[in-house]
Design an enzyme around this catalytic site. Sequence first.
Site, short mmCIF file in Angstrom:
data_model
loop_
_atom_site.label_atom_id
_atom_site.label_comp_id
_atom_site.label_asym_id
_atom_site.label_seq_id
_atom_site.Cartn_x
_atom_site.Cartn_y
_atom_site.Cartn_z
N ASP A 1 -2.53 1.84 -4.69
CA ASP A 1 -3.83 2.07 -4.07
C ASP A 1 -4.87 1.19 -4.75
O ASP A 1 -4.61 0.57 -5.79
CB ASP A 1 -4.24 3.54 -4.17
CG ASP A 1 -3.27 4.45 -3.42
OD1 ASP A 1 -2.88 4.08 -2.29
OD2 ASP A 1 -2.89 5.50 -3.97
N HIS B 1 0.81 -1.22 0.00
CA HIS B 1 0.00 0.00 0.00
C HIS B 1 0.85 1.27 0.00
O HIS B 1 0.31 2.38 -0.17
CB HIS B 1 -0.94 0.01 1.21
CG HIS B 1 -2.33 0.45 0.88
ND1 HIS B 1 -2.61 1.41 -0.06
CD2 HIS B 1 -3.54 0.05 1.36
CE1 HIS B 1 -3.90 1.60 -0.14
NE2 HIS B 1 -4.51 0.79 0.72
#
Length: 427
Positions: free
Chosen positions: A403, A399
């Site tokens: 995204d 992450h």
Amino acid sequence: MIEIKMPKLGESVTEGTLSRWLKQVGEPVHRYEPIAEIITDKVTAELPAEAEGILMRHLVQEGETVAAGTPVALMETFTSGVSRASGSGAGAGSGPAKVPQAAGPESARSRDGRSGVAGASGSGLRGRYSPAVRKLAREYNVRLEGIPGTGAGGRVTRRDVLAWLEGATMQSAPRPAGASQGILTGETARAEQTPDDVEVIEASPIRRAIARHMVESVHAAPHAWTMVEADVTGLVRLRDKIKEDFRRREGIPLTFMPFFLKAVAESLREFPILNSSWADDRIIMKKRIHLSVAVATEDALFVPVIRDADRLSITGLAHALHDLATRARQGRLKTQDMEGGTFTVNNTGAFGSVLSKPILNGGQAAILSVEAIVKRPVVMPGDMLAIRSMVNLCLSLDHRVLDGWISGRFLQSVKRRLEAYREDGGI
């Protein structure tokens, strides 16, 4: 007398585990003959002798991990005036072939720098314990100093601890308070536990390496996960139609995996951010697509690499995958086969999984698990029900780099390419 050292088997490999000695002390060794089997977190390799002579001493025990460059054995080499076992080269009437004598205490040094046989007087290796031995001692609350060692230099081995525990259980001991009433507290359970109650499985060097890398990956990268399902009915029908002809023509089976690899490689070209990694607060995008492919064996998981996968056809991917999988299961992978991957594809569907959350391969931003293809009823256009072949595509991502929006678009691209296959199409 020469030292044989732990080799450096790759740029990123700093240590190795001596899995098995192929030559024992006192045995003759030819130059380049393998004397031991070495395991790293990438490959299994043989350690060759650097010269011809007699193996005089093992400095490292089987199962021990040491840094590259560490001496693992001592070897007495043959000189020009010393004949080999058959006596060849000696003149007629000469005496028996001369064999090197074992090095005395004054001519050999242990790995911790002391001269002589380490541990001969209770020092050296005697007080050094492997992680497995220390873990066993903690589990049974055993003082290792009181256990006689049978390993090299008097070192205490796991077998020594188990043998000592087996002898200790034969001796009577007072029962903890509460035991007579049938109350089993935590202390009571530990006190009454014997080696017969548990089985301690020594983790293989490869299993320890896998464990270390998985822990590092989970701690280093914030994992996120997403999934889409794809209708691969057309792909299933196409493969069923051409697989026998493919086997006759190419000499290997045609699995579903090359089709998934092709779809992933082409989608990575469309969304190159997934072909990247995070390092020092920067995103490192890789211009070449090297697909790491998970290959499971009986006791380990290897992840060899198909280089420039986006440049290969389905047939080329099938051959590359078959070659790597075959060599992985035969233990013939090389260090370079395991390095340089930029994105990983994992075929969890091979053992029936329909949903999984894979852990990132170190140095990569994403990993895709291809689940099992299953037939189930699906609502088609016009609200009609049909039996279709469906597959789940599960993506774990770093992450810090990715995204949900870009990851979802990537999965949709893979899905679109897989659903485009038709029975009347080709490869």
